[in-house]
Design an enzyme around this catalytic site. Structure first.
Site, PDB file in Angstrom:
ATOM      1  N   GLN A 194       4.586   0.707   0.482  1.00 46.46           N
ATOM      2  CA  GLN A 194       5.462   1.042  -0.646  1.00 46.46           C
ATOM      3  C   GLN A 194       4.976   2.319  -1.318  1.00 46.46           C
ATOM      4  O   GLN A 194       5.690   2.906  -2.116  1.00 46.46           O
ATOM      5  CB  GLN A 194       5.446  -0.095  -1.685  1.00 46.46           C
ATOM      6  N   PHE A 225       7.738  -6.597  -1.491  1.00 41.49           N
ATOM      7  CA  PHE A 225       7.622  -7.527  -2.633  1.00 41.49           C
ATOM      8  C   PHE A 225       6.392  -7.255  -3.496  1.00 41.49           C
ATOM      9  O   PHE A 225       5.946  -8.132  -4.223  1.00 41.49           O
ATOM     10  CB  PHE A 225       7.623  -8.985  -2.151  1.00 41.49           C
ATOM     11  N   GLU A 229       2.207  -2.394  -2.123  1.00 36.74           N
ATOM     12  CA  GLU A 229       2.119  -1.316  -3.107  1.00 36.74           C
ATOM     13  C   GLU A 229       0.746  -0.651  -3.005  1.00 36.74           C
ATOM     14  O   GLU A 229       0.635   0.553  -2.841  1.00 36.74           O
ATOM     15  CB  GLU A 229       2.365  -1.852  -4.525  1.00 36.74           C
ATOM     16  N   ARG A 307       1.475  -5.824 -18.013  1.00 39.16           N
ATOM     17  CA  ARG A 307       2.862  -6.290 -18.039  1.00 39.16           C
ATOM     18  C   ARG A 307       2.935  -7.755 -18.493  1.00 39.16           C
ATOM     19  O   ARG A 307       3.883  -8.166 -19.145  1.00 39.16           O
ATOM     20  CB  ARG A 307       3.563  -6.078 -16.693  1.00 39.16           C
ATOM     21  N   ARG A 339       6.529  -8.859  -7.035  1.00 35.84           N
ATOM     22  CA  ARG A 339       7.815  -8.883  -7.736  1.00 35.84           C
ATOM     23  C   ARG A 339       7.731  -9.548  -9.122  1.00 35.84           C
ATOM     24  O   ARG A 339       7.581 -10.765  -9.233  1.00 35.84           O
ATOM     25  CB  ARG A 339       8.820  -9.630  -6.868  1.00 35.84           C
ATOM     26  N   THR A 437       4.669   0.559 -16.521  1.00 33.82           N
ATOM     27  CA  THR A 437       4.058   0.499 -17.857  1.00 33.82           C
ATOM     28  C   THR A 437       3.078   1.660 -18.039  1.00 33.82           C
ATOM     29  O   THR A 437       2.822   2.088 -19.152  1.00 33.82           O
ATOM     30  CB  THR A 437       3.322  -0.840 -18.065  1.00 33.82           C
ATOM     31  N   ALA A 506       8.062  -1.543  -9.496  1.00 28.99           N
ATOM     32  CA  ALA A 506       8.461  -1.651 -10.896  1.00 28.99           C
ATOM     33  C   ALA A 506       9.987  -1.614 -11.081  1.00 28.99           C
ATOM     34  O   ALA A 506      10.478  -1.225 -12.141  1.00 28.99           O
ATOM     35  CB  ALA A 506       7.792  -0.561 -11.742  1.00 28.99           C
ATOM     36  N   GLU A 709      13.317  -6.775  -9.769  1.00 31.72           N
ATOM     37  CA  GLU A 709      12.434  -7.836 -10.249  1.00 31.72           C
ATOM     38  C   GLU A 709      13.051  -8.808 -11.258  1.00 31.72           C
ATOM     39  O   GLU A 709      12.775 -10.008 -11.195  1.00 31.72           O
ATOM     40  CB  GLU A 709      11.174  -7.214 -10.864  1.00 31.72           C
TER      41      GLU A 709
HETATM   42 MO1  MOS Z   1       6.294  -4.136  -7.435  1.00 33.58          MO
HETATM   43  S1  MOS Z   1       5.501  -5.975  -7.885  1.00 33.58           S
HETATM   44  O1  MOS Z   1       6.108  -3.376  -8.973  1.00 33.58           O
HETATM   45  O2  MOS Z   1       5.429  -3.479  -6.144  1.00 33.58           O
END
Ligand code: MOS
Length: 753
Positions: A194, A225, A229, A307, A339, A437, A506, A709
């Protein structure tokens, strides 16, 4: 404009869409397999790879000693080695990388690596870690008003404990990467990530070379998901390390078992709350302490903790709030983005507190929820003044449109008539902030080429992971130029075309990249309109583009899109544009913990009804009815799919997906036989999702609000719908908040005395 069909739908159903494992590999490609720790905590006394290295077909086994740059992949904090050095902190932690001419040989070699580990004490629980002062970083508190005074003015005060379990991402495509050496010591990596820039940066650090020498390309992911990331980086770094050192292409794809064991999950949280209400059921004060099970390294835990704090009051205005989070260091794989990114864990505690009060004083949760919902211009504990608030709007609309009164009445009469089956109902409002954030991350870029035949190629930093962002991006370009979507190609996500990207996360990918794309497209449109005005000898304000034709004052001219582009080439007009977008307005001050971190919020309300089989403890969901705030959806099919998918994932988290580690830190739920995820029968045959009619939000791309999300948290209602049914059966049932609500737990609750 009509919503486009998802551009991947044909490729996916025909099996033609490309994932890393589908790519034709180059001659001489080598295969990598990770040798990982079998102990959750200990000192490596001895590691012997000599026997394994002599096996025919094994090229080399890499350890941390072979890393030319830094043995460090921590994104937020530098606390995570790529390969363990002298210490192991969790089962599944990578120690060595076996490179062989086939996966089979690599597997054989793995069995011949010898290791001796002197075991150290193991911590698997968050509060257990906190009691031993094992933290990732300093705790963080966000507050509003004065909770002490708030409790003094409360008529009811209750306290409770909450546990929410983790969740396995279970992306269909496991983690993996393909690394190829290019000329001059450059490396090209195809990664299932991601965050292409995260991978580029991480690999550069590990190899000790500049980011410019590394190209990361992402075609698409078979699901992310949040699990890809930050946690796609290590595998890419391992493949790149081997490719760099051996000058051969290297493929590393995790098997499902390895992926389940080695990667982090949604963070389990243990929490304590204290809530105070007035006689009128106004929440006067709310205190919550979150103990986040961060795992063995920081990964994204501090950001996820942030968050959690922001979403700790869900959709409710509370004048006195104190929220604190502790990121606790345990001997589990580093837990990571999933997520909702800590939001669901925060919102569950709020809903649990309300359910507890309702149970104790004999009202419904609905009565408490309703009276405390956000209103326009309410100020959150993190300082943001809420605007375009749809909490009450979506709530009232759900109650009216789905005839809540009748649903409630039917359930009550069903419960009176039936002994062995009981029904429960729950309402779940959501309020989810949109933006990273971490304010600096809210930016993106897009590169647009109009080719001389009038077709278009677009590149952005957005990663397609099944969420349909590519279809949205094509919609934006097609709308901007008013040409057929078939004339537009979306390119792979590539760090040499679009640099310094924030990860696709996000829920903000379409907003950020879409806004950048829109900007680039409109700049080219402006140039083309100027040219058309010159050609047609009219004022530029009179020019517009419609369906591949140039219009003057809403009348067709002789000029077509195709001819206009030909003329642009002759006139040497720039047909390429690169644009940058950074979300305006947002800011946050971490010192006083106040600011305006979110571009906007997404709202909605779900009504869930369940039937519990009181002999077996099993349950079904009779209906799930949702009013969701899409803004002005630009892709109705995709957005509906996102709501349904997120809902299913939320219900899975709340009901059946049970991560289990034993005391030695070993993952017991390490296969699909022991880790159950929802199928279509687990959700409901009666799902009704209605759009809330709103004006949309200018901060959202084409007023089409972020959707990835927020709907996951409708699933939280599933826990309470089941719990309410249990209460109908067993008057002695003691409220507890320990997810997931598996049939085993339901059965215990039904017969608790
Ligand atoms: Mo998503 S949980 O912000 O990769």
């Amino acid at each position: 404009m009509k919503s486009m069909t998802n551009i991947d739908s044909f490729g996916h159903v025909r099996g033609e869409s490309l994932f890393i494992d589908d790519l034709d590999i180059k001659r001489n490609t080598l295969f990598a397999l990770v040798f990982d720790s079998s102990k959750a905590h200990g000192k490596i006394k001895n590691l012997d790879i000599s026997k394994a290295e002599t096996i025919e077909g094994v090229i080399k086994i890499f350890t941390y000693k072979d890393i030319p740059g830094e043995n460090q992949i921590g994104g937020i904090l530098p606390d995570e080695p790529l390969l363990a050095e002298n210490l192991v902190d969790y089962i599944g932690q990578p120690i060595a990388i076996i490179i062989a001419i086939s996966e089979k040989i690599a597997k054989k070699a793995k069995a011949h690596i010898e290791i001796e580990i002197d075991e150290l004490p193991i911590i698997t629980g968050a509060k257990e870690a906190a009691s031993q002062n094992q933290f990732i970083n300093a705790p963080r508190t966000i507050k509003l008003g004065n909770t002490k005074k708030g409790f003094e003015t409360s008529d009811f005060i209750f306290e409770g404990e909450v546990f929410t379990n983790g969740q396995e991402h279970l992306y269909l495509e496991t983690q993996g990467a393909y690394a190829e050496p290019m000329e001059n010591g450059n490396i090209k990596i195809t990664s299932s990530t991601q965050g292409p820039t995260q991978v580029q940066k991480g690999v550069a650090k590990v190899l000790g070379i500049g980011m410019h020498k590394i190209e990361v390309d992402v075609i698409r992911l078979g699901g992310g998901f949040g699990g890809k990331e930050d946690q796609a980086t290590p595998w890419a770094a391992m493949a790149a390390l081997a490719a760099y050192r051996l000058r051969k292409p290297v493929k590393l794809i995790l098997s499902r078992h390895d992926d389940l064991r080695m990667t982090g999950k949604r963070h389990p949280y243990e929490s304590n709350f204290k809530i105070g209400l007035s006689k009128e059921l106004k929440i006067m004060a709310f205190e919550v302490e979150f103990f986040q099970n961060s795992g063995a390294a920081a990964d994204l835990s501090p950001a996820i903790a942030e968050r959690t704090l922001f979403h700790a009051t869900n959709s409710y205005f509370i004048p006195n709030v104190k929220t604190t989070v502790y990121s606790c260091k345990t001997n589990l794989p580093p837990n990571t983005a999933f997520r909702g990114f800590g939001g669901p864990q925060g919102m569950f505690v709020m809903e649990a507190a309300i359910a507890k009060v309702a149970h104790e004083i004999g009202v419904t949760s609905k009565e408490i929820q309703e009276i405390n919902l956000f209103q326009e211009k309410d100020k959150t504990h993190y300082g943001q003044i809420l605007t375009d608030v749809e909490s009450r709007n979506s709530w009232n609309s759900a109650i009216k449109e789905f005839n809540y009164k009748k649903l409630y009445k039917d359930i009550t009469s069903f419960n009176k008539k039936n002994k062995d089956f009981k029904k429960g109902i729950a309402l779940m409002p959501i309020c989810f902030g949109i933006s990273f954030t971490n304010t600096p991350m809210n930016n993106a870029r897009a590169l647009v080429h109009v080719y001389q035949d009038g077709s278009i190629g677009i590149s952005t930093g957005a990663v397609e992971m099944g969420q349909g962002v590519n279809t949205k991006l094509i919609t934006i370009a097609a709308q901007s130029f008013s040409i057929a979507p078939e004339k537009i190609k979306i390119e792979t996500t590539n760090t040499t075309r679009v640099a310094n990207t924030s990860p696709s996360a996000a829920s903000s990918t379409a907003d950020l990249n879409g806004k950048a794309l829109l900007k680039a497209c409109l700049t080219i449109v402006k140039r083309l309109k100027n040219l058309a005005a010159k050609e047609l000898k009219v004022n530029v304000q009179e020019i517009s583009l419609h369906d591949e034709l140039v219009y003057v004052k809403d009348k067709k001219s002789t000029l077509t899109w195709k001819v206009l582009i030909e003329k642009a080439m002759l006139e040497r007009v720039a047909l390429t544009e690169n644009a940058h977008y950074a979300t305006p307005i947002i800011h946050y001050n971490k010192t006083d913990e106040k600011g305006h971190p979110f571009a906007y919020h997404v709202f909605g309300t779900a009504i869930l009804t369940s039937t519990v089989d009181c002999i077996r403890g099993t349950y079904t969901f009779d209906s799930i009815k949702i009013v969701h705030d899409y803004g002005k959806s630009m892709s109705k099919g995709i957005d509906l799919g996102q709501v349904e998918g997120a809902l299913a994932q939320g219900i899975g988290w709340m009901t059946m997906e049970e991560i289990a580690y034993d005391k030695s830190g070993m993952l017991l739920s390490n296969a699909l036989s022991t880790y159950k995820i929802p199928d279509i029968f687990s959700i409901s045959e009666d799902i009704n999702i209605k759009p809330l009619d709103t004006k949309g939000n200018e901060m959202a791309i084409l007023k089409s609000k972020a959707v990835g999300e927020p709907p996951l948290m409708y699933g939280i209602g599933a826990y309470f719908a089941i719990q309410n049914a249990i209460k109908e059966f067993n008057p002695n049932y003691k409220m507890n908040f320990h997810t997931p609500m598996t049939p085993e737990k339901v059965l215990m609750g039904l017969y608790q005395n």
